[in-house]
Design an enzyme around this catalytic site. Structure first.
Site, mmCIF file in Angstrom:
data_model
loop_
_atom_site.group_PDB
_atom_site.id
_atom_site.type_symbol
_atom_site.label_atom_id
_atom_site.label_comp_id
_atom_site.label_asym_id
_atom_site.label_seq_id
_atom_site.Cartn_x
_atom_site.Cartn_y
_atom_site.Cartn_z
ATOM 1 N N TYR A 66 14.474 -14.086 -53.539
ATOM 2 C CA TYR A 66 14.037 -13.295 -54.979
ATOM 3 C C TYR A 66 15.086 -13.834 -56.138
ATOM 4 O O TYR A 66 16.440 -13.856 -55.680
ATOM 5 C CB TYR A 66 14.040 -12.026 -54.865
ATOM 6 C CG TYR A 66 13.998 -11.166 -56.008
ATOM 7 C CD1 TYR A 66 13.298 -11.318 -57.014
ATOM 8 C CD2 TYR A 66 15.345 -10.015 -56.145
ATOM 9 C CE1 TYR A 66 13.314 -10.348 -58.021
ATOM 10 C CE2 TYR A 66 15.345 -9.234 -57.295
ATOM 11 C CZ TYR A 66 14.123 -9.537 -58.326
ATOM 12 O OH TYR A 66 14.297 -8.550 -59.595
ATOM 13 N N LYS A 69 9.222 -0.846 -54.540
ATOM 14 C CA LYS A 69 7.842 -1.783 -54.415
ATOM 15 C C LYS A 69 7.244 -0.945 -53.394
ATOM 16 O O LYS A 69 6.530 0.295 -53.795
ATOM 17 C CB LYS A 69 8.373 -3.045 -53.732
ATOM 18 C CG LYS A 69 9.249 -3.778 -54.456
ATOM 19 C CD LYS A 69 8.765 -3.987 -55.952
ATOM 20 C CE LYS A 69 9.657 -4.905 -56.746
ATOM 21 N NZ LYS A 69 10.901 -4.926 -56.775
ATOM 22 N N ASP A 112 15.667 -9.065 -45.918
ATOM 23 C CA ASP A 112 15.040 -8.385 -46.981
ATOM 24 C C ASP A 112 13.535 -8.249 -46.765
ATOM 25 O O ASP A 112 12.724 -9.238 -46.741
ATOM 26 C CB ASP A 112 15.223 -9.067 -48.502
ATOM 27 C CG ASP A 112 14.524 -8.271 -49.590
ATOM 28 O OD1 ASP A 112 13.718 -7.448 -49.380
ATOM 29 O OD2 ASP A 112 14.890 -8.392 -50.700
ATOM 30 N N ARG A 137 27.358 12.001 -53.094
ATOM 31 C CA ARG A 137 27.809 10.597 -52.802
ATOM 32 C C ARG A 137 27.829 10.166 -51.405
ATOM 33 O O ARG A 137 27.718 9.030 -51.094
ATOM 34 C CB ARG A 137 28.955 10.420 -53.701
ATOM 35 C CG ARG A 137 29.083 8.863 -53.562
ATOM 36 C CD ARG A 137 30.254 8.355 -54.818
ATOM 37 N NE ARG A 137 31.224 9.188 -55.180
ATOM 38 C CZ ARG A 137 32.415 9.473 -54.526
ATOM 39 N NH1 ARG A 137 32.483 8.767 -53.367
ATOM 40 N NH2 ARG A 137 33.255 10.303 -54.998
HETATM 41 N N1 PLP Z 1 14.169 -7.961 -52.966
HETATM 42 C C1 PLP Z 1 12.870 -8.407 -53.525
HETATM 43 C C2 PLP Z 1 12.135 -9.209 -52.503
HETATM 44 C C3 PLP Z 1 12.417 -7.997 -54.520
HETATM 45 O O1 PLP Z 1 11.207 -8.489 -55.120
HETATM 46 C C4 PLP Z 1 13.306 -7.357 -55.623
HETATM 47 C C5 PLP Z 1 12.746 -6.902 -56.793
HETATM 48 O O2 PLP Z 1 11.816 -7.601 -57.425
HETATM 49 C C6 PLP Z 1 14.422 -6.942 -55.141
HETATM 50 C C7 PLP Z 1 14.940 -7.354 -53.719
HETATM 51 C C8 PLP Z 1 15.584 -5.925 -56.058
HETATM 52 O O3 PLP Z 1 14.871 -4.810 -55.899
HETATM 53 P P1 PLP Z 1 15.350 -3.579 -57.213
HETATM 54 O O4 PLP Z 1 14.671 -3.950 -58.380
HETATM 55 O O5 PLP Z 1 14.733 -2.324 -56.643
HETATM 56 O O6 PLP Z 1 16.847 -3.665 -57.534
#
Ligand code: PLP
Length: 401
Positions: free
Chosen positions: A117, A214, A189, A63
């Site tokens: 998102y 992704k 992000d 952890r």
């Molecule tokens: N940020 C973006 C731009 C995303 O498209 C996503 C998920 O689609 C996330 C964060 C969240 O990621 P996770 O599904 O790995 O938690």
């Protein structure tokens, strides 16, 4: 400590200890192994003491850190041009830790781009607001929106490097400079752009977050996240991570590290295919509008050259199908064979998503309309297949309309 003599011990003891804790002798594995171990051992208690106090680098408990994860973290930090990275269980947990390390607390105001998102927006409203924070969604693309943004005196600004699904590109340098002059920290992000297109820390951002699910992983076989922070925040991130415990498993860390090796190759192809599809779709009479920053018609086309370093404009594009409502979109999407119906993006396989029923499902029709998410809008994530096959797949689906 490591190899005790097990001869003469009883079976139950031998079964527990046999075969474990061998020290590598004179060889180095070419690929970082998956250290599937919760705990790491040392000959002397003093070693553990030194590591726990930070006097010495090492691993004691997964952890707190794990060698496979550390290899991934080193790689992502390098790619993002940062000094400190932490791998976590998902993109959402990277966002949580970034907000915590950015100092969000009771009374803080969080400003977030209104195109975030959907789940990030929901996280802010359903979770962060319970900490006693105030959340404001702002339009960072208009002067009036920016004025309102700074008038609200936020302590944190949360942006995405390419917005979903309309692929807007914020003016990072200006926003970061303005944020810092107002005492706000900036979290970007960078999931959609990846460090291949944008390295937000170089524009002065304080934190970069990724859904490694992704492009970093890239093969649709893992869920993970990475947070990269300016060095000044490293202790805070580490501290909160140990308390929250949303760590990435070593197998997923290993998969992500393996994915990174081909990220530049894959991403170049994603961009190339997305550009070709966007151009092809633009001349299709069944298409009302294409959203892709690689097209001169996109409002942020100039920022591709300004910020994205020449590789392309990303692997995601959206389109509005002419004279289509939900029924036609369902028929169109169901007819696709190569584009997989998936709530994700950034995989080697091409993917299709219908925002009205997925990423933006929780919004009211009026809210969706305001954001330009109409019922005839679909999002494509260009994979790395041969683009002629992708065009043929879309063409046969249009024929079903
Ligand atoms: N940020 C973006 C731009 C995303 O498209 C996503 C998920 O689609 C996330 C964060 C969240 O990621 P996770 O599904 O790995 O938690």
């Amino acid at each position: 400590m490591v190899t005790r003599n097990l001869h003469g011990k009883r079976l139950a003891t031998q079964a527990v200890h046999a075969g474990e804790r061998a020290r590598p002798d004179g060889f180095v594995p070419m690929s970082t192994p998956i250290y599937s171990s919760s705990t790491f051992l040392y000959d002397h208690l003093a070693d553990i003491d030194a590591i726990s106090s930070g006097d010495r680098q090492g691993f004691t408990y997964s952890r707190h850190g794990n060698p496979t994860n550390a290899a991934l973290e080193e790689a992502v930090a390098l790619l993002e041009g940062g000094q400190y990275a932490l791998s976590v269980a998902s993109g959402m947990s990277a966002i949580l830790l970034a907000l915590m390390a950015a100092g969000v607390e009771q009374g803080s105001r969080i400003a977030a781009s209104q195109d975030l998102y959907g789940v990030t927006a929901k996280f802010l409203l359903d979770v962060a607001s319970r900490w006693g924070t105030q959340i404001g969604f702002v339009d960072v693309f208009t002067p009036a929106g920016r004025e309102a943004l700074w008038a609200s005196a936020p302590s944190v600004l949360l942006l995405e490097s390419l917005t979903n699904p309309l692929l807007r590109i914020p003016d990072f340098p200006t926003l970061v400079t303005e944020a810092h002059s107002h005492g706000a920290r900036v979290i970007v992000d960078n999931t959609f752009a990846t460090p291949l297109l944008l390295r937000p820390l170089q524009h002065g951002a304080d934190f970069v977050v990724h859904s490694a699910t992704k492009y970093l992983g890239g093969h649709g076989d893992l869920t993970g996240g990475v947070l990269v922070a300016q060095q000044a925040y490293a202790d805070e991130v580490r501290h909160f991570s140990r308390l929250v415990g949303a760590i990435l498993g070593p197998f997923e860390a290993w998969l992500t590290l393996r994915g990174l090796k081909t990220l530049p190759l894959r991403f170049a192809r994603h961009c190339e295919n997305a550009q070709a599809l966007a151009e092809w779709l633009s001349s299709n009479p069944r298409v009302e509008e294409v959203f892709y920053p690689g097209l001169p018609s996109h409002p942020d086309h100039h920022r591709v050259a300004q910020f994205f370093g020449g590789l392309g404009a990303g692997g995601v594009l959206s389109l509005k199908v002419r004279n289509a409502g939900r029924d036609e979109i369902f028929r169109f999407v169901d007819s696709l064979e190569l584009f997989l119906k998936a709530t994700s993006l950034g995989d080697v396989q091409s993917l299709v998503l219908y925002p009205a029923i997925s990423s933006h499902r929780d919004l009211s029709p009026k809210q969706r309309q305001r954001l330009g998410i109409t019922d005839n809008l679909i999002r494509l994530s260009a994979g790395v297949e041969d683009v002629e096959d992708l065009k043929a797949d879309l063409a046969q689906a249009f024929a079903h309309l």
